[in-house]
Design a protein around this motif. Structure first.
Motif, PDB file in Angstrom:
ATOM      1  N   GLU A  11      -8.337   2.733   0.964  1.00  0.00           N
ATOM      2  CA  GLU A  11      -7.318   3.685   1.435  1.00  0.00           C
ATOM      3  C   GLU A  11      -6.511   4.232   0.265  1.00  0.00           C
ATOM      4  OE1 GLU A  11      -3.694   4.077   4.721  1.00  0.00           O
ATOM      5  OE2 GLU A  11      -5.055   2.354   4.777  1.00  0.00           O
ATOM      6  N   LEU A  12      -6.176   3.370  -0.677  1.00  0.00           N
ATOM      7  CA  LEU A  12      -5.459   3.812  -1.876  1.00  0.00           C
ATOM      8  C   LEU A  12      -6.306   4.788  -2.683  1.00  0.00           C
ATOM      9  CD1 LEU A  12      -3.218   3.686  -4.017  1.00  0.00           C
ATOM     10  CD2 LEU A  12      -4.210   1.510  -4.817  1.00  0.00           C
ATOM     11  N   THR A  13      -7.544   4.439  -2.931  1.00  0.00           N
ATOM     12  CA  THR A  13      -8.426   5.269  -3.757  1.00  0.00           C
ATOM     13  C   THR A  13      -8.644   6.646  -3.148  1.00  0.00           C
ATOM     14  OG1 THR A  13      -9.558   3.452  -4.851  1.00  0.00           O
ATOM     15  CG2 THR A  13     -10.829   5.454  -4.540  1.00  0.00           C
ATOM     16  N   THR A  14      -8.847   6.701  -1.845  1.00  0.00           N
ATOM     17  CA  THR A  14      -9.123   7.992  -1.213  1.00  0.00           C
ATOM     18  C   THR A  14      -7.874   8.855  -1.054  1.00  0.00           C
ATOM     19  OG1 THR A  14      -8.923   6.973   0.989  1.00  0.00           O
ATOM     20  CG2 THR A  14     -11.141   7.140   0.026  1.00  0.00           C
ATOM     21  N   SER A  15      -6.695   8.286  -1.354  1.00  0.00           N
ATOM     22  CA  SER A  15      -5.445   9.028  -1.208  1.00  0.00           C
ATOM     23  C   SER A  15      -5.047   9.774  -2.476  1.00  0.00           C
ATOM     24  CB  SER A  15      -4.301   8.073  -0.824  1.00  0.00           C
ATOM     25  OG  SER A  15      -3.904   7.288  -1.941  1.00  0.00           O
ATOM     26  N   THR A  16      -5.766   9.540  -3.580  1.00  0.00           N
ATOM     27  CA  THR A  16      -5.297  10.037  -4.872  1.00  0.00           C
ATOM     28  C   THR A  16      -6.450  10.380  -5.797  1.00  0.00           C
ATOM     29  OG1 THR A  16      -3.917   9.460  -6.807  1.00  0.00           O
ATOM     30  CG2 THR A  16      -5.151   7.667  -5.784  1.00  0.00           C
ATOM     31  N   SER A  17      -6.164  11.262  -6.764  1.00  0.00           N
ATOM     32  CA  SER A  17      -7.145  11.542  -7.814  1.00  0.00           C
ATOM     33  C   SER A  17      -6.975  10.605  -9.010  1.00  0.00           C
ATOM     34  CB  SER A  17      -7.021  12.993  -8.289  1.00  0.00           C
ATOM     35  OG  SER A  17      -5.743  13.226  -8.868  1.00  0.00           O
ATOM     36  N   THR A  18      -5.901   9.807  -9.044  1.00  0.00           N
ATOM     37  CA  THR A  18      -5.718   8.828 -10.118  1.00  0.00           C
ATOM     38  C   THR A  18      -6.705   7.683  -9.916  1.00  0.00           C
ATOM     39  OG1 THR A  18      -3.357   9.360 -10.242  1.00  0.00           O
ATOM     40  CG2 THR A  18      -4.086   7.299 -11.272  1.00  0.00           C
ATOM     41  N   PRO A  19      -7.532   7.372 -10.914  1.00  0.00           N
ATOM     42  CA  PRO A  19      -8.502   6.281 -10.742  1.00  0.00           C
ATOM     43  C   PRO A  19      -7.814   4.937 -10.507  1.00  0.00           C
ATOM     44  CG  PRO A  19      -9.114   7.684 -12.594  1.00  0.00           C
ATOM     45  CD  PRO A  19      -7.732   8.089 -12.194  1.00  0.00           C
ATOM     46  N   ILE A  20      -8.339   4.193  -9.551  1.00  0.00           N
ATOM     47  CA  ILE A  20      -7.816   2.871  -9.204  1.00  0.00           C
ATOM     48  C   ILE A  20      -8.808   1.819  -9.705  1.00  0.00           C
ATOM     49  CG2 ILE A  20      -7.069   1.368  -7.329  1.00  0.00           C
ATOM     50  CD1 ILE A  20      -5.290   3.870  -7.821  1.00  0.00           C
ATOM     51  N   HIS A  21      -8.274   0.739 -10.280  1.00  0.00           N
ATOM     52  CA  HIS A  21      -9.064  -0.258 -11.009  1.00  0.00           C
ATOM     53  C   HIS A  21      -8.677  -1.652 -10.531  1.00  0.00           C
ATOM     54  CE1 HIS A  21      -9.494  -3.107 -14.376  1.00  0.00           C
ATOM     55  NE2 HIS A  21     -10.184  -2.245 -15.096  1.00  0.00           N
ATOM     56  N   LEU A  32       0.792  -1.223   0.000  1.00  0.00           N
ATOM     57  CA  LEU A  32       0.000   0.000   0.000  1.00  0.00           C
ATOM     58  C   LEU A  32       0.833   1.286   0.000  1.00  0.00           C
ATOM     59  CD1 LEU A  32      -2.819   1.257   0.059  1.00  0.00           C
ATOM     60  CD2 LEU A  32      -2.816   0.970   2.547  1.00  0.00           C
ATOM     61  N   PRO A  33       1.904   1.404   0.796  1.00  0.00           N
ATOM     62  CA  PRO A  33       2.657   2.677   0.776  1.00  0.00           C
ATOM     63  C   PRO A  33       3.227   3.019  -0.600  1.00  0.00           C
ATOM     64  CG  PRO A  33       3.214   1.404   2.726  1.00  0.00           C
ATOM     65  CD  PRO A  33       2.398   0.498   1.852  1.00  0.00           C
ATOM     66  N   ASP A  34       3.798   2.030  -1.297  1.00  0.00           N
ATOM     67  CA  ASP A  34       4.318   2.282  -2.642  1.00  0.00           C
ATOM     68  C   ASP A  34       3.198   2.647  -3.607  1.00  0.00           C
ATOM     69  OD1 ASP A  34       7.006   1.852  -2.097  1.00  0.00           O
ATOM     70  OD2 ASP A  34       6.897  -0.288  -2.541  1.00  0.00           O
ATOM     71  N   ALA A  35       2.068   1.950  -3.497  1.00  0.00           N
ATOM     72  CA  ALA A  35       0.936   2.215  -4.389  1.00  0.00           C
ATOM     73  C   ALA A  35       0.434   3.641  -4.212  1.00  0.00           C
ATOM     74  CB  ALA A  35      -0.184   1.213  -4.115  1.00  0.00           C
ATOM     75  N   ILE A  36       0.339   4.107  -2.975  1.00  0.00           N
ATOM     76  CA  ILE A  36      -0.118   5.479  -2.721  1.00  0.00           C
ATOM     77  C   ILE A  36       0.869   6.485  -3.311  1.00  0.00           C
ATOM     78  CG2 ILE A  36      -0.485   7.203  -0.917  1.00  0.00           C
ATOM     79  CD1 ILE A  36      -1.679   4.956   0.814  1.00  0.00           C
ATOM     80  N   ARG A  37       2.149   6.287  -3.053  1.00  0.00           N
ATOM     81  CA  ARG A  37       3.160   7.233  -3.565  1.00  0.00           C
ATOM     82  C   ARG A  37       3.135   7.298  -5.083  1.00  0.00           C
ATOM     83  NH1 ARG A  37       8.567   6.651  -2.866  1.00  0.00           N
ATOM     84  NH2 ARG A  37       8.427   4.395  -2.647  1.00  0.00           N
ATOM     85  N   PHE A  38       3.005   6.137  -5.741  1.00  0.00           N
ATOM     86  CA  PHE A  38       3.035   6.133  -7.203  1.00  0.00           C
ATOM     87  C   PHE A  38       1.766   6.776  -7.768  1.00  0.00           C
ATOM     88  CE2 PHE A  38       2.651   4.218 -11.445  1.00  0.00           C
ATOM     89  CZ  PHE A  38       3.917   4.515 -11.954  1.00  0.00           C
ATOM     90  N   ALA A  39       0.607   6.430  -7.219  1.00  0.00           N
ATOM     91  CA  ALA A  39      -0.647   7.009  -7.701  1.00  0.00           C
ATOM     92  C   ALA A  39      -0.630   8.524  -7.576  1.00  0.00           C
ATOM     93  CB  ALA A  39      -1.821   6.409  -6.930  1.00  0.00           C
ATOM     94  N   GLN A  40      -0.059   9.036  -6.495  1.00  0.00           N
ATOM     95  CA  GLN A  40       0.038  10.481  -6.333  1.00  0.00           C
ATOM     96  C   GLN A  40       1.063  11.087  -7.294  1.00  0.00           C
ATOM     97  OE1 GLN A  40       0.883  10.838  -2.124  1.00  0.00           O
ATOM     98  NE2 GLN A  40      -1.290  10.749  -1.559  1.00  0.00           N
ATOM     99  N   ALA A  41       2.152  10.364  -7.543  1.00  0.00           N
ATOM    100  CA  ALA A  41       3.205  10.890  -8.413  1.00  0.00           C
ATOM    101  C   ALA A  41       2.748  11.037  -9.862  1.00  0.00           C
ATOM    102  CB  ALA A  41       4.427   9.974  -8.341  1.00  0.00           C
ATOM    103  N   VAL A  42       1.781  10.215 -10.290  1.00  0.00           N
ATOM    104  CA  VAL A  42       1.341  10.270 -11.693  1.00  0.00           C
ATOM    105  C   VAL A  42       0.039  11.056 -11.873  1.00  0.00           C
ATOM    106  CG1 VAL A  42       2.509   8.115 -12.291  1.00  0.00           C
ATOM    107  CG2 VAL A  42       0.107   8.038 -11.564  1.00  0.00           C
ATOM    108  N   GLU A  43      -0.430  11.710 -10.832  1.00  0.00           N
ATOM    109  CA  GLU A  43      -1.709  12.417 -10.919  1.00  0.00           C
ATOM    110  C   GLU A  43      -1.737  13.424 -12.060  1.00  0.00           C
ATOM    111  OE1 GLU A  43      -3.415  12.230  -6.335  1.00  0.00           O
ATOM    112  OE2 GLU A  43      -2.316  14.007  -7.024  1.00  0.00           O
ATOM    113  N   LYS A  44      -0.641  14.162 -12.267  1.00  0.00           N
ATOM    114  CA  LYS A  44      -0.651  15.228 -13.277  1.00  0.00           C
ATOM    115  C   LYS A  44      -0.667  14.692 -14.710  1.00  0.00           C
ATOM    116  CE  LYS A  44       4.398  15.900 -13.048  1.00  0.00           C
ATOM    117  NZ  LYS A  44       5.450  16.891 -12.763  1.00  0.00           N
ATOM    118  N   TYR A  45      -0.490  13.370 -14.882  1.00  0.00           N
ATOM    119  CA  TYR A  45      -0.497  12.797 -16.227  1.00  0.00           C
ATOM    120  C   TYR A  45      -1.878  12.277 -16.635  1.00  0.00           C
ATOM    121  CZ  TYR A  45       4.425  13.320 -15.422  1.00  0.00           C
ATOM    122  OH  TYR A  45       5.654  13.861 -15.130  1.00  0.00           O
ATOM    123  N   ASN A  46      -2.864  12.407 -15.755  1.00  0.00           N
ATOM    124  CA  ASN A  46      -4.265  12.132 -16.105  1.00  0.00           C
ATOM    125  C   ASN A  46      -4.457  10.743 -16.698  1.00  0.00           C
ATOM    126  OD1 ASN A  46      -6.973  12.940 -16.151  1.00  0.00           O
ATOM    127  ND2 ASN A  46      -6.841  13.625 -18.274  1.00  0.00           N
TER     128      ASN A  46
END
Length: 399
Positions: free
Chosen positions: A252-262, A215-229
């Motif tokens: 927890e992952l989904t609510t941490s980021t604007s990048t859609p999680i699937h 989960l920690p890596d997933a959150i960091r990566f999802a946040q890092a790619v947010e600007k790439y839509n």
């Protein structure tokens, strides 16, 4: 009408289900080419089906549905269900989608996850060249999906990719898992940047990521790619062949980021989507009609997701051309949360020579496929053309 036989033959690499009736009608279903070992699992349902009316699809499914499981073992039940709808449509002389409530769209949108060439490597420039090739294809796909991280060769080819245990690639779906190194994290980010520079905002990008992340890596990566839509990050925590869902961690992952999680391709039955959907644990679900328990099961999940404002993008990359028929029919009926399904190309080039009912010319145009006229799922196998691909033990498959 009564079922008189259930048959299964491995044609090429796909187990193909054939349900035969006393009125001469038959139905076909296809299992992913990654699961040729499921032929005996299909055939063990034979006694349960003999004598049943195949047009009472739900009544038949009640006898066998509880005997399936998460990917891969839901595939046998799913392919049987496809064959039942194929017969039901033929008996009524209508496309199967008419029996699922009717179409809401005249063409069905697809995305590219299966038409690909061998990538030259795992560097950012290799990923950029690969999506450029996809972008320039004549199908004009609106979106492409690329495997990175644990769903790619990076886990073996990028030095010190993670700190966990590595599994030998003995079978499809063997999973590595571990904390990702800073070097590998930055490498993946560079690959995303390189792909988006090529695709721009005209062709969308989704990433198939795992499973294997913590989960920690997933959150960091999802946040890092947010600007790439990105369209989504798929199967980061669980997924392909993992027989559990873990909705709490996904939420927890989904609510941490604007990048859609699937997630969702491995999940069997609507019951195992319930918490995932009702707790808003993901933004996109991707059940596979060849794993979830069939096309009706997928439609039930789509409707439930729609009520919770969760998008629907069915998996399907290895489902083959008969699987394409199942996907087209069910996706024609789905509500407005439907995005696109993952287009399954033929696993071997000769499949297009033995499958009948396919549209003339190119199947995908401007990322859309036409509905099939039916009846049933709308596609069939030419028995004579398929004969060279049958094993000796299956020579009576088409009789």
């Amino acid at each position: 009408m009564k079922i008189t036989d259930l048959r299964c033959a491995v044609i090429g690499r796909h187990p193909i289900v054939r349900i035969v009736t006393d009125e001469g009608l038959y139905g076909l279903g296809e299992v992913e080419y990654t699961k040729p070992y499921l032929k005996p699992w299909v055939l063990h349902f034979r006694e349960a089906l003999i004598g049943e009316d195949p047009t009472d699809v739900e009544r038949v499914m009640l006898k066998i549905r509880q005997r399936g499981s998460f990917k891969p073992y839901g595939a046998a039940v799913s392919a049987i269900e496809h064959a039942l709808w194929d017969i039901a449509g033929k008996a009524a002389n209508v496309p199967a989608y008419k029996l699922l409530g009717g179409k809401v769209r005249d063409k069905v949108r697809v995305y590219n996850g299966s038409i690909r060439q061998k990538r030259t490597g795992d560097r950012p420039e290799d990923y950029a060249a690969d999506v450029k090739w996809m972008k320039e294809r004549p199908e004009n796909f609106f979106m492409v999906k690329q495997g990175i991280g644990f769903h790619s060769n990076m886990k073996r080819n990028v030095e010190d990719f993670h700190y966990g245990v590595s599994q030998p690639p003995a079978y499809h779906g063997a999973m590595d898992q571990g904390q990702i190194s800073e070097h590998a994290f930055n490498h993946m980010l560079d690959c995303v940047i390189a792909m988006k520079e090529v695709l721009g905002d005209k062709v969308s990008l989704a990433l198939d990521c795992g499973p294997g992340w913590f989960l920690p890596d997933a959150i960091r990566f999802a946040q890092a790619v947010e600007k790439y839509n990105l369209m989504w990050l798929e199967d980061m925590l669980t997924g392909d062949y993992v027989p559990w869902v873990n909705p709490q961690a996904y939420r927890e992952l989904t609510t941490s980021t604007s990048t859609p999680i699937h997630t969702g391709e491995q999940i069997y039955l609507r019951h195992n989507f319930k918490e995932l959907i009702e707790t808003q644990a993901v933004r996109v679900v991707g059940p596979d009609p060849a794993d979830i328990g069939g096309i009706a099961e997928l439609k039930w999940v789509a409707e439930h997701a729609y009520m919770h404002s969760i998008m629907m993008a069915p998996h399907g990359t290895a489902n083959g051309l008969l699987g394409l028929g199942a996907l087209i029919n069910v996706c024609a009926t789905l509500p407005a949360n439907y995005i696109a399904f993952e287009y399954p190309s033929a696993s071997d080039p000769w499949w297009e020579d033995i499958v009948t009912g396919l549209p003339a010319g190119r199947i995908v145009n401007d990322s859309m496929v036409d509905l099939l006229p039916g009846p049933g799922l709308g596609l069939d196998i030419d028995a004579k053309a398929a004969k060279p691909y049958l094993m000796e033990e299956d020579v009576g498959f088409f009789d």
